[in-house]
Design a protein around this motif. Structure first.
Motif, PDB file in Angstrom:
ATOM      1  N   VAL A  44       0.839  -1.198   0.000  1.00 48.33           N
ATOM      2  CA  VAL A  44       0.000   0.000   0.000  1.00 48.33           C
ATOM      3  C   VAL A  44       0.877   1.252   0.000  1.00 48.33           C
ATOM      4  CG1 VAL A  44      -1.646   1.351   1.379  1.00 48.33           C
ATOM      5  CG2 VAL A  44      -2.034  -1.096   1.008  1.00 48.33           C
ATOM      6  N   VAL A  45       1.906   1.260   0.861  1.00 49.78           N
ATOM      7  CA  VAL A  45       2.817   2.410   0.910  1.00 49.78           C
ATOM      8  C   VAL A  45       3.559   2.536  -0.418  1.00 49.78           C
ATOM      9  CG1 VAL A  45       4.871   3.351   2.037  1.00 49.78           C
ATOM     10  CG2 VAL A  45       3.039   2.338   3.420  1.00 49.78           C
ATOM     11  N   ALA A  46       4.062   1.409  -0.952  1.00 51.12           N
ATOM     12  CA  ALA A  46       4.784   1.430  -2.232  1.00 51.12           C
ATOM     13  C   ALA A  46       3.897   1.917  -3.364  1.00 51.12           C
ATOM     14  CB  ALA A  46       5.336   0.040  -2.546  1.00 51.12           C
ATOM     15  N   CYS A  47       2.642   1.486  -3.373  1.00 51.35           N
ATOM     16  CA  CYS A  47       1.713   1.928  -4.418  1.00 51.35           C
ATOM     17  C   CYS A  47       1.474   3.431  -4.312  1.00 51.35           C
ATOM     18  CB  CYS A  47       0.395   1.156  -4.297  1.00 51.35           C
ATOM     19  SG  CYS A  47      -0.779   1.562  -5.596  1.00 51.35           S
ATOM     20  N   ALA A  48       1.275   3.917  -3.096  1.00 49.61           N
ATOM     21  CA  ALA A  48       1.051   5.352  -2.912  1.00 49.61           C
ATOM     22  C   ALA A  48       2.258   6.155  -3.392  1.00 49.61           C
ATOM     23  CB  ALA A  48       0.749   5.660  -1.441  1.00 49.61           C
ATOM     24  N   VAL A  49       3.463   5.711  -3.038  1.00 45.03           N
ATOM     25  CA  VAL A  49       4.677   6.413  -3.469  1.00 45.03           C
ATOM     26  C   VAL A  49       4.802   6.360  -4.989  1.00 45.03           C
ATOM     27  CG1 VAL A  49       7.207   6.375  -3.393  1.00 45.03           C
ATOM     28  CG2 VAL A  49       5.884   6.115  -1.281  1.00 45.03           C
ATOM     29  N   SER A  50       4.542   5.201  -5.590  1.00 45.17           N
ATOM     30  CA  SER A  50       4.638   5.061  -7.043  1.00 45.17           C
ATOM     31  C   SER A  50       3.644   5.970  -7.761  1.00 45.17           C
ATOM     32  CB  SER A  50       4.396   3.606  -7.461  1.00 45.17           C
ATOM     33  OG  SER A  50       5.394   2.780  -6.933  1.00 45.17           O
ATOM     34  N   LEU A  73       4.013  -9.613 -18.966  1.00 44.21           N
ATOM     35  CA  LEU A  73       4.792  -8.537 -18.353  1.00 44.21           C
ATOM     36  C   LEU A  73       4.276  -8.188 -16.959  1.00 44.21           C
ATOM     37  CD1 LEU A  73       5.344  -6.182 -21.430  1.00 44.21           C
ATOM     38  CD2 LEU A  73       6.870  -7.946 -20.504  1.00 44.21           C
ATOM     39  N   LEU A  74       3.036  -8.518 -16.694  1.00 43.70           N
ATOM     40  CA  LEU A  74       2.462  -8.241 -15.375  1.00 43.70           C
ATOM     41  C   LEU A  74       2.936  -9.225 -14.312  1.00 43.70           C
ATOM     42  CD1 LEU A  74      -1.165  -7.323 -16.477  1.00 43.70           C
ATOM     43  CD2 LEU A  74       0.809  -5.821 -16.166  1.00 43.70           C
ATOM     44  N   LEU A  75       3.620 -10.282 -14.733  1.00 45.21           N
ATOM     45  CA  LEU A  75       4.166 -11.246 -13.769  1.00 45.21           C
ATOM     46  C   LEU A  75       5.225 -10.623 -12.868  1.00 45.21           C
ATOM     47  CD1 LEU A  75       4.478 -14.528 -15.854  1.00 45.21           C
ATOM     48  CD2 LEU A  75       2.945 -14.081 -13.933  1.00 45.21           C
ATOM     49  N   ALA A  76       5.777  -9.489 -13.263  1.00 43.64           N
ATOM     50  CA  ALA A  76       6.753  -8.808 -12.408  1.00 43.64           C
ATOM     51  C   ALA A  76       6.140  -8.539 -11.034  1.00 43.64           C
ATOM     52  CB  ALA A  76       7.210  -7.506 -13.059  1.00 43.64           C
ATOM     53  N   GLY A  77       4.870  -8.203 -11.001  1.00 42.54           N
ATOM     54  CA  GLY A  77       4.188  -7.980  -9.730  1.00 42.54           C
ATOM     55  C   GLY A  77       4.161  -9.224  -8.872  1.00 42.54           C
TER      56      GLY A  77
END
Length: 148
Positions: A44-50, A73-77
């Motif tokens: 959640v914090v990483a998403c907000a920063v991104s 390419l979405l497999l990176a997640g």
């Protein structure tokens, strides 16, 4: 040369951050009794920063292009989630240093294979004696640092 130094410093900072991330999230997971919940907070914090960085750099509108991209390419997640969940769970039991040692070893093996075969569109960098020696020395160095 200036770009090379800048890129090297950025990646050095990222490398410094990985064990810190592991230690902090492992501690959070231990304190709240759930590595998965701690990983969720991290995401959640990483998403907000991104999102803030994307907004600040004018890239937020590029999210509209995601549905047209190849699904693999979405497999990176998936790999980010696996790393965060595994390091949050393993580090308090195995030690941050031990966990990161094996993460580094895995990164060296994976990066070598990606470069050797040009996987995922990467530039091909053949695996030869010099590269093998460098990887071997790096693995030995990481091992010795961890053993000391």
């Amino acid at each position: 040369m200036a770009d090379t130094l800048r890129y090297a410093l950025i990646m050095l900072a990222a490398g410094i951050g990985i064990p810190i991330l592991a230690a902090l999230n492992a501690q959070l997971g231990a304190r709240i009794g759930s590595p998965a919940a701690a990983a969720s907070v991290l995401f959640v914090v990483a998403c907000a920063v991104s999102v803030l960085v994307a907004w600040a750099t004018g890239g937020l509108d590029r999210l509209a292009l995601i549905p047209a991209q190849p699904r693999h390419l979405l497999l990176a997640g998936f790999f980010v989630a696996f790393y965060v969940l595994s390091i949050t769970w393993v580090a308090p039991r195995f030690g941050v240093g031990n966990a990161i040692f094996f993460v580094l070893l895995g990164q060296m093996i994976s990066a070598t294979a990606i470069d050797q075969f040009g996987l995922f569109g990467a530039a091909i960098r053949p695996f030869g004696l010099m590269r093998a020696s460098g990887l071997g020395l790096m693995a030995i160095g990481v091992f010795l640092v961890q053993k000391a």
